[in-house]
Design an enzyme around this catalytic site. Sequence first.
Site, mmCIF file in Angstrom:
data_model
loop_
_atom_site.group_PDB
_atom_site.id
_atom_site.type_symbol
_atom_site.label_atom_id
_atom_site.label_comp_id
_atom_site.label_asym_id
_atom_site.label_seq_id
_atom_site.Cartn_x
_atom_site.Cartn_y
_atom_site.Cartn_z
ATOM 1 N N ASP A 63 0.827 -1.215 0.000
ATOM 2 C CA ASP A 63 0.000 0.000 0.000
ATOM 3 C C ASP A 63 0.859 1.263 0.000
ATOM 4 O O ASP A 63 0.704 2.150 0.850
ATOM 5 C CB ASP A 63 -0.930 0.022 1.213
ATOM 6 C CG ASP A 63 -1.837 -1.180 1.310
ATOM 7 O OD1 ASP A 63 -2.006 -1.877 0.294
ATOM 8 O OD2 ASP A 63 -2.374 -1.437 2.397
ATOM 9 N N GLU A 65 -11.360 -0.768 -4.185
ATOM 10 C CA GLU A 65 -10.770 -0.223 -2.976
ATOM 11 C C GLU A 65 -9.500 0.537 -3.374
ATOM 12 O O GLU A 65 -9.153 0.619 -4.548
ATOM 13 C CB GLU A 65 -10.446 -1.330 -1.974
ATOM 14 C CG GLU A 65 -9.354 -2.278 -2.425
ATOM 15 C CD GLU A 65 -8.929 -3.246 -1.327
ATOM 16 O OE1 GLU A 65 -9.620 -3.334 -0.299
ATOM 17 O OE2 GLU A 65 -7.897 -3.916 -1.504
#
Length: 753
Positions: free
Chosen positions: A55, A230
């Site tokens: 991420d 997402e």
Amino acid sequence: MRHRRITAALGAAALALGMVGAALAPAQAGGGHDDGPATSYTNPVTADFADTYADPAIIRGKDGWWYLYATSDPLVEGGEFGLMHVARSRDMVDWEYRGTILDEGSAPSWATDTSFFWAPDIRYVDGQYVLYFTVTDTELNAGDDSAIGAATAPTPEGPWTPVAEPVVPPRPDGGGFFWTFDPSMLADDDGSRYLYYGSYYGGLWVTELDPSGLRAVGEATQVAINDKFEGAYVLKRDGYYYLMASSANCCAGPSTGYSVFAGRSESPRGPFVDHEGVSLLDTRPGGTQVLVQNGNRWIGAGHHTVVSDLSGQDWIYYHAIDREEPWLSEPGGINRRPTLLDRLDWVDGWPVTRAGAGPSEGSQTGPVAGSLLGLTVEDPAEGRALRGSYRPDVDEQSGDHALVRGRVWTDEAAPEEVHVELDLRTRRTEPFLVRVGRGSNRIEVEVNPGERELHVEYGHGRFQEETTVPIPEEYDLSVWTALQVHVVEGQVHARLSESRLGDVIAEVGLELRPGILRSAPVELRGTGAHVDNLSVNAAHEPVAEMVAEPVRGEVLVEESFDDAELDGWEWVREDPAARVEDGALVWPLTGADLVGAGGSGGLLLREAPAGDWMVETKLTLDLGDTEVRNYQQAGLIVHADDDTFLRLGHVAIWNTRQVEFGKEVNQDGFLSWGGHTSGPPADTTWLRIHHTTNDAGEHLYRSAFSTDGESWRWGATWTLPAGSDARVGLYTGGGAQPETEAVFDHVRFYDAG
């Protein structure tokens, strides 16, 4: 423990230039650089200090370093879970680990002792750094009540002070809580700030923030449907807001099909639509492919950030999984997801990684992170590269820099097509000017704090043209602000931003008359203006075309289903309800499925041709609109055995209908299933799988689908080992209720050259 979830003055100038949200120009053809101080690299770029660095989020600090943040997985094999991580680099390629972000003393007081901190997003807001992040569980409610937290700091490395309350609090759904994950902030040129957040359970949302950027205000707006996206990231380019987000399971080990899609809108609140006009809110959700696995080492490429280098080139940082080494053995069950870096191109108005080539493997030409003309980027006052009226100065955020007190110019001439970038801070009302050109042929970009204007003008002999846009009062020019000036043949474009991450304080552009550009020194003019991180580099030439897609050749085998005996086909667990009727195979969905141990789904298979080939079917399958039909589906399958197969089909996933290209494999003692969600099917959808082999003899299978039989969306590539004796055919699966039938019009094998 599993890491996370299982399941207005731009005009023609901006359009022609292709002004990028986080950068001002697309990539140079082939990833090369004109004269600029480019680096080279090999993925993953975090290999020197981390086994996993997921991420990723990046920012260029006002001190001239780039900072790379990551989620709170263990950094290395056998390591402990941290409270997010940070590394730094001078060249965007070689990273030095700097430690964890939060500790027990600096974590939000409202987070539980067992909460994780995921998906950081870093911004520079009104003179300080703000780190947004997911808090997986809070003390505010009973249950798994995720929220968005934030912490502030004077430098990219801290010290961090958590915000007293969630920026976005937990969101009850009536029995639990929606997933309030993956924040991403955007500052806009009307002075407003927005935060995007959300995940599969609940969808993606956007809310406006107060001027501090630390509290949500007003009503939130949903921008993407649940069960699809997402990891949102939003930037502004050419008057459009681009929402890029990841899709499918992030963390399924060797069968992870995670990838990135985009939609765009003329409003930060949407609706966001893809290149075919399909909304990301549709129950058959749209999305233009930005990043997808290509059959090399890397799978599950997603959850990204976008940043520009010092020539204006866009780059995408993201995590991915090595398909041969997908897990951290200690602690078990954690996916090994290092950070990768690749060029991000803009083709026909859409972002795409390496012009569609996907994740890179092997040595690559990297970002431009230095400067031409002998400039020392982190300290423009050092050396003899600048002439004129300036002196060295020091700032607590930027360090050594130059205080411009009159006219300053570079000792050497800049390229004719040039990208100039700097950080500017001034408490004065007098204008600050960047000038490029010679004599009467010159381009000038002026930041006017007194008039609150960003002004561009150029002269060509007796001809002169100019344009101005306002600088919103909400932005404080006495703190560091980035100025980017991009000049290419036919255009000049300037942007002010806080973070260089798609945020816009003000932007303006002009078309130029032919022949105005000349190689000349870059000139700065100011009265008490502080300047840092000054760089001058050749501007990039855009990549204008996608890489080639597979081409269908001559028909090798055709099955039109006019023979009830199905010669050449073999049933595996024959379904007696299937029948040949009116030149089609009609196959009712009976509730069986092949996924998992003891899969029971029926298959109709045949041998594939030798060599490279492409298989196609035309499938009609009415799966309704919004009702839950988990997981009714049908399509093409590549079957080695019941634990080793690929399948491409139209599938109902909760309230959505999607094309999915999935893989099941037994690797390292784990039986795993995952998929790549390709895009929006129709009731009648054409499906294709393209087969090739690589130098190691592995079999590569790439997916495509069409809703009209003519235009095709190409998607992910899965691999099977060399020597796999896989047959190809058809399958159905999923729930038997409500009753529905799959109708296969034909199966054709084509030569693929």
